[in-house]
Design a protein around this motif. Structure first.
Motif, PDB file in Angstrom:
ATOM      1  N   ALA A 108       0.855  -1.188   0.000  1.00 39.01           N
ATOM      2  CA  ALA A 108       0.000   0.000   0.000  1.00 39.01           C
ATOM      3  C   ALA A 108       0.889   1.236   0.000  1.00 39.01           C
ATOM      4  N   TYR A 109       0.423   2.271  -0.706  1.00 36.50           N
ATOM      5  CA  TYR A 109       1.204   3.507  -0.722  1.00 36.50           C
ATOM      6  C   TYR A 109       0.293   4.688  -1.013  1.00 36.50           C
ATOM      7  N   LEU A 110       0.809   5.886  -0.726  1.00 36.70           N
ATOM      8  CA  LEU A 110       0.136   7.128  -1.079  1.00 36.70           C
ATOM      9  C   LEU A 110       0.879   7.718  -2.264  1.00 36.70           C
ATOM     10  N   LEU A 124       3.503   2.525   2.801  1.00 39.21           N
ATOM     11  CA  LEU A 124       2.830   2.393   4.099  1.00 39.21           C
ATOM     12  C   LEU A 124       3.105   1.028   4.719  1.00 39.21           C
ATOM     13  N   VAL A 141      -0.854   7.498   9.204  1.00 36.85           N
ATOM     14  CA  VAL A 141      -1.549   6.341   8.643  1.00 36.85           C
ATOM     15  C   VAL A 141      -1.054   5.120   9.410  1.00 36.85           C
ATOM     16  N   HIS A 148      -5.530  -0.032   6.432  1.00 35.20           N
ATOM     17  CA  HIS A 148      -4.869   1.213   6.813  1.00 35.20           C
ATOM     18  C   HIS A 148      -5.906   2.241   7.273  1.00 35.20           C
ATOM     19  N   LEU A 177      -9.040   3.582   5.205  1.00 33.92           N
ATOM     20  CA  LEU A 177      -8.814   4.003   3.828  1.00 33.92           C
ATOM     21  C   LEU A 177      -9.190   2.881   2.861  1.00 33.92           C
ATOM     22  N   GLU A 191      -3.354   9.993  -3.360  1.00 26.88           N
ATOM     23  CA  GLU A 191      -4.302   8.902  -3.594  1.00 26.88           C
ATOM     24  C   GLU A 191      -3.787   7.653  -2.890  1.00 26.88           C
ATOM     25  N   TYR A 192      -4.692   6.983  -2.151  1.00 30.38           N
ATOM     26  CA  TYR A 192      -4.333   5.738  -1.479  1.00 30.38           C
ATOM     27  C   TYR A 192      -4.450   4.608  -2.492  1.00 30.38           C
ATOM     28  N   ARG A 193      -3.365   3.859  -2.684  1.00 32.14           N
ATOM     29  CA  ARG A 193      -3.347   2.793  -3.679  1.00 32.14           C
ATOM     30  C   ARG A 193      -2.784   1.493  -3.110  1.00 32.14           C
TER      31      ARG A 193
END
Length: 195
Positions: A108-110, A124, A141, A148, A177, A191-193
């Motif tokens: 997961a990342y922003l 993350l 986060v 998350h 999220l 953007e949370y991806r």
């Protein structure tokens, strides 16, 4: 293998946790995977990691230490039925192949999409990742078994300034999220991806 933790105090079971992620945080803070409300427990007291097929517990520099089988340890491999003492609480460790195997967690990342360093990725993977600009606005986060969660940390001069998710203020409680969520912190849109 999977990990089950039974939290006890004075031989009374308080809670049970089943984990399938490679990192479990233990501490007094509410965002810890295992949150222990005990003044003898540090905010970020210890963590359990799954490395090379076994679980390891690490003391994160806590004031009162981590004890496995009554012996204080900095780092220790955990075995099935180990008893870990943290503050006045006991963690009964149950490691079993009968539980579902640990999942390969998606990364997961922003992703910064507006303002700030466009295209920058903030991974993350840690138990807690802070984002924002100190003195203006900061959020955190946290990584939990359920996913998350974002939570307000500091609004700078404007104490009521909270993170925005999809244009809505989060308030002062944590918010889960979902992939595709747009987060606005200190004027930077991310953007949370999941990868």
């Amino acid at each position: 293998m999977s990990l089950k933790i039974v939290l006890l105090k004075d031989t009374k079971t308080l809670d049970q946790f089943l984990f399938d992620q490679p990192l479990v945080t233990i501490g007094r803070r509410g965002e810890s995977d295992i949150s222990i409300k005990d003044p003898a427990v540090s905010g970020a007291h210890a963590q359990i990691t799954f490395v090379d097929g076994s679980y390891m517990i690490n003391d994160l520099g806590s004031t009162n230490g981590v004890y496995v089988g009554g012996r204080r340890v900095e780092q220790q491999s955990l075995k099935n039925n180990d008893l870990v003492t943290i503050g006045e609480h006991l963690l009964h460790v149950i490691i079993s192949a009968q539980f579902k195997a640990p999942l390969k967690h998606a990364l997961a990342y922003l992703l910064v999409v507006k303002g700030g360093a466009l295209g920058e990725r903030i991974t993350l993977q840690a138990g807690l990742t802070t984002v924002g600009e100190p003195g203006i606005q900061v959020a955190a986060v946290s990584k939990r078994p359920q996913g998350h969660f974002i939570i307000h940390v500091d609004g700078g001069k404007d104490r009521s300034r909270v993170p925005m998710v999809n244009g809505e203020p989060t308030g002062f409680k944590s918010r889960k999220l979902e992939p595709g969520d747009l987060i606005d912190i200190a004027g930077v849109l991310m953007e949370y991806r999941m990868q």
